[in-house]
Design a protein around this motif. Structure first.
Motif, mmCIF file in Angstrom:
data_model
loop_
_atom_site.group_PDB
_atom_site.id
_atom_site.type_symbol
_atom_site.label_atom_id
_atom_site.label_comp_id
_atom_site.label_asym_id
_atom_site.label_seq_id
_atom_site.Cartn_x
_atom_site.Cartn_y
_atom_site.Cartn_z
ATOM 1 N N ASP A 194 0.780 -1.256 -0.014
ATOM 2 C CA ASP A 194 0.086 -0.005 0.037
ATOM 3 C C ASP A 194 0.828 1.138 0.045
ATOM 4 O OD1 ASP A 194 -2.237 1.518 -0.015
ATOM 5 O OD2 ASP A 194 -2.829 0.950 2.056
ATOM 6 N N VAL A 195 0.196 2.453 -0.128
ATOM 7 C CA VAL A 195 0.991 3.613 0.041
ATOM 8 C C VAL A 195 0.352 4.423 1.082
ATOM 9 C CG1 VAL A 195 1.111 3.782 -2.557
ATOM 10 C CG2 VAL A 195 -0.817 4.975 -1.679
ATOM 11 N N ASP A 196 1.214 5.639 1.356
ATOM 12 C CA ASP A 196 0.976 6.525 2.291
ATOM 13 C C ASP A 196 0.196 7.662 1.639
ATOM 14 O OD1 ASP A 196 1.916 5.006 4.668
ATOM 15 O OD2 ASP A 196 3.669 5.752 4.471
ATOM 16 N N ASP A 197 -0.198 8.503 2.497
ATOM 17 C CA ASP A 197 -0.798 9.780 1.855
ATOM 18 C C ASP A 197 0.017 10.536 1.008
ATOM 19 O OD1 ASP A 197 -3.030 9.335 3.570
ATOM 20 O OD2 ASP A 197 -2.498 10.709 5.085
ATOM 21 N N ASP A 198 1.250 10.546 0.735
ATOM 22 C CA ASP A 198 2.313 11.242 -0.016
ATOM 23 C C ASP A 198 2.236 10.432 -1.290
ATOM 24 O OD1 ASP A 198 3.850 8.946 0.715
ATOM 25 O OD2 ASP A 198 5.470 10.031 1.205
ATOM 26 N N HIS A 199 1.240 9.155 -1.366
ATOM 27 C CA HIS A 199 1.385 8.248 -2.697
ATOM 28 C C HIS A 199 2.573 7.425 -2.716
ATOM 29 C CE1 HIS A 199 -2.253 10.246 -3.942
ATOM 30 N NE2 HIS A 199 -1.625 11.324 -3.784
ATOM 31 N N ASN A 200 3.484 7.422 -1.989
ATOM 32 C CA ASN A 200 4.735 6.480 -1.907
ATOM 33 C C ASN A 200 4.332 5.213 -1.101
ATOM 34 O OD1 ASN A 200 6.675 7.702 -3.929
ATOM 35 N ND2 ASN A 200 7.294 9.146 -2.364
ATOM 36 N N ILE A 201 5.190 4.210 -1.494
ATOM 37 C CA ILE A 201 5.115 2.882 -0.800
ATOM 38 C C ILE A 201 5.152 3.282 0.734
ATOM 39 C CG2 ILE A 201 7.704 2.477 -0.857
ATOM 40 C CD1 ILE A 201 6.846 -0.555 -1.619
ATOM 41 N N SER A 202 4.293 2.399 1.404
ATOM 42 C CA SER A 202 4.325 2.497 2.859
ATOM 43 C C SER A 202 5.140 1.567 3.431
ATOM 44 C CB SER A 202 2.860 2.351 3.401
ATOM 45 O OG SER A 202 2.889 1.480 4.754
ATOM 46 N N PRO A 203 6.261 2.058 4.528
ATOM 47 C CA PRO A 203 6.997 1.376 5.006
ATOM 48 C C PRO A 203 6.270 0.159 5.949
ATOM 49 C CG PRO A 203 7.875 3.440 5.117
ATOM 50 C CD PRO A 203 6.676 3.524 4.465
ATOM 51 N N GLN A 204 5.491 0.469 6.574
ATOM 52 C CA GLN A 204 4.506 -0.433 7.388
ATOM 53 C C GLN A 204 3.834 -1.321 6.696
ATOM 54 O OE1 GLN A 204 4.010 -0.203 10.812
ATOM 55 N NE2 GLN A 204 3.405 -2.159 10.345
ATOM 56 N N SER A 205 3.464 -0.949 5.320
ATOM 57 C CA SER A 205 2.830 -2.250 4.571
ATOM 58 C C SER A 205 4.010 -2.948 3.958
ATOM 59 C CB SER A 205 2.194 -1.508 3.579
ATOM 60 O OG SER A 205 1.681 -2.240 2.498
ATOM 61 N N VAL A 206 5.031 -2.701 3.714
ATOM 62 C CA VAL A 206 6.078 -3.534 3.467
ATOM 63 C C VAL A 206 6.431 -4.450 4.525
ATOM 64 C CG1 VAL A 206 8.540 -3.517 2.793
ATOM 65 C CG2 VAL A 206 7.275 -1.615 1.807
ATOM 66 N N GLU A 207 6.557 -3.975 5.790
ATOM 67 C CA GLU A 207 6.905 -4.940 6.665
ATOM 68 C C GLU A 207 5.746 -5.852 6.929
ATOM 69 O OE1 GLU A 207 8.418 -2.449 10.321
ATOM 70 O OE2 GLU A 207 9.422 -4.232 9.932
#
Ligand SMILES: Cc1ncc(COP(=O)(O)O)c(C=O)c1O
Length: 365
Positions: free
Chosen positions: A104-117
């Motif tokens: 998933d992405v964060d509000d800035d449209h970039n990949i979410s580190p939390q989602s990667v984890e």
């Protein structure tokens, strides 16, 4: 008064003499393949980005494909990429016999580190961070995650030439990075072109071999590779344009802050933001999220204001990736896509053009 999304003719006319001369030199030198301008570009782009090595290639998709191939990842292992990116990021993974997993992405449209984890498992061998729209992804957090799990971090910097985190240019955070010089990019060629930058000499050597048929010298092929060389004509054009890149990025920043200042009172618009004081955004795209998008588009069309949607749907919603949709359907990226709208941005715009776009949007609301 119409506003163009992109004005490559205007850009050309501003540097016409230099471009014409550079292209003519390729014809008179007749070094169309692996010519002098290609070497010059690799040296200049490495210097510009601060990377030790730059390997030019045919396009940004090939740059990603070659990076993954040079890393020799375990066959069938998985690579995590963001759900909202251009399809090339996923194609490079699949065309290397690897599996794609969408984060998933964060509000800035970039990949979410939390989602990667959350998506990590023993099967994951790499993460590709895309610096979407010219905003650097959260590389510090991603670096920590990848280091902890002993997996590779790769950058898709196709949209982020000249962007920085704390003075360090994008492209220098992962093991290797891919750039696209597709004509509409902040630094664009006169056709397809791409490059890989890396600080790892082994990756640079392998990528260089792979991009040119695995060739060490004429008719000696150390490994099977690709025909993915940057044409000398494209390198000649890029050598001229690279000199203007910082000036163009500054102009894009002026346009972006004018939009942000003036559009902020409209509560139905979520504006893009620069994600930290240490970030230099290169503003490849100025993408807002807006309610009533289709009606606003009709209004912009009436005013001849060109616009784009990046992207109309996320990759897991594409026919090519339907099997992924089940774990992505609750993603922020999926919820964002019906509202995304990219406004014109570029060095071709003057403040009066921005004011016209802003006035037209105010009229709509
Ligand atoms: C994020 C991203 N990755 C990869 C690419 C592929 O680059 P190219 O079109 O040069 O193959 C693009 C280009 O559109 C892109 O925007």
């Amino acid at each position: 008064m119409g506003i163009k999304f992109l004005d490559l003719n205007r850009q050309y006319l501003a540097i016409e003499k230099e471009i014409d001369e550079a292209v003519k030199n390729v014809f008179t030198g007749s070094d169309y393949i692996n010519g002098k301008a290609v070497k010059e570009f690799e040296i200049s782009f490495a210097k510009y980005t601060g990377a030790k090595h730059c390997v030019s290639c045919g396009n940004g998709t090939d740059a990603l494909t070659i990076i993954l191939k040079s890393l020799d990842l375990p066959a069938g292992s998985s690579v995590i990429i963001p759900a909202n990116t251009f399809i090339a990021t996923a194609e490079a993974v699949i065309n290397n016999g690897l599996k794609v997993i969408f984060a998933d992405v964060d509000d800035d449209h970039n990949i979410s580190p939390q989602s990667v984890e959350n998506l990590l498992s023993e099967k994951v061998s790499a993460v590709i961070a895309v610096h979407l729209f010219g905003q650097p992804a959260k590389m510090n957090q991603l670096e920590k995650i990848c280091k902890k799990h002993n997996i590779f971090l790769i950058e898709d910097a196709a949209q982020a030439h000249g962007a920085e985190i704390n003075g360090k240019k994008t492209g220098n955070f992962g093991i290797a990075s891919a750039f696209s010089f597709y004509p509409g990019k902040v630094l664009g060629a006169a056709g397809d072109a791409g490059a890989i930058i890396t600080n790892d000499p082994d990756i640079a050597e392998k990528a260089s071999l792979l991009s040119n048929h695995g060739r060490t010298e004429k008719y000696v092929h150390k490994i099977p590779g690709f025909n993915s060389r940057m044409d000398t004509i494209q390198a000649a054009v890029l050598n001229v344009k690279l000199k203007y890149l910082d000036e163009w990025i500054e102009k894009r920043n002026i346009v972006a802050s004018a939009y942000i200042d003036q559009l902020s009172p409209i509560s139905d618009i979520s504006l893009p933001f620069i994600s930290g004081d240490d970030i230099r955004h290169s503003w490849h795209l100025f993408t807002i999220r807006v309610k009533n998008r289709e009606k606003l588009i009709t209004h912009l069309n009436k005013k001849s204001i060109e616009h784009g949607i990046h992207y109309p749907v996320t990759l897991p919603e594409q026919p090519a990736f339907t099997s992924h949709y089940k774990y992505c359907k609750g993603y922020k990226a999926v919820s964002f896509s019906p509202f995304l709208l990219s406004l014109p941005i570029g060095e071709h715009l003057e403040i009066k053009d921005v004011n016209f776009v802003v006035r037209s949007i105010f009229e709509f609301f």
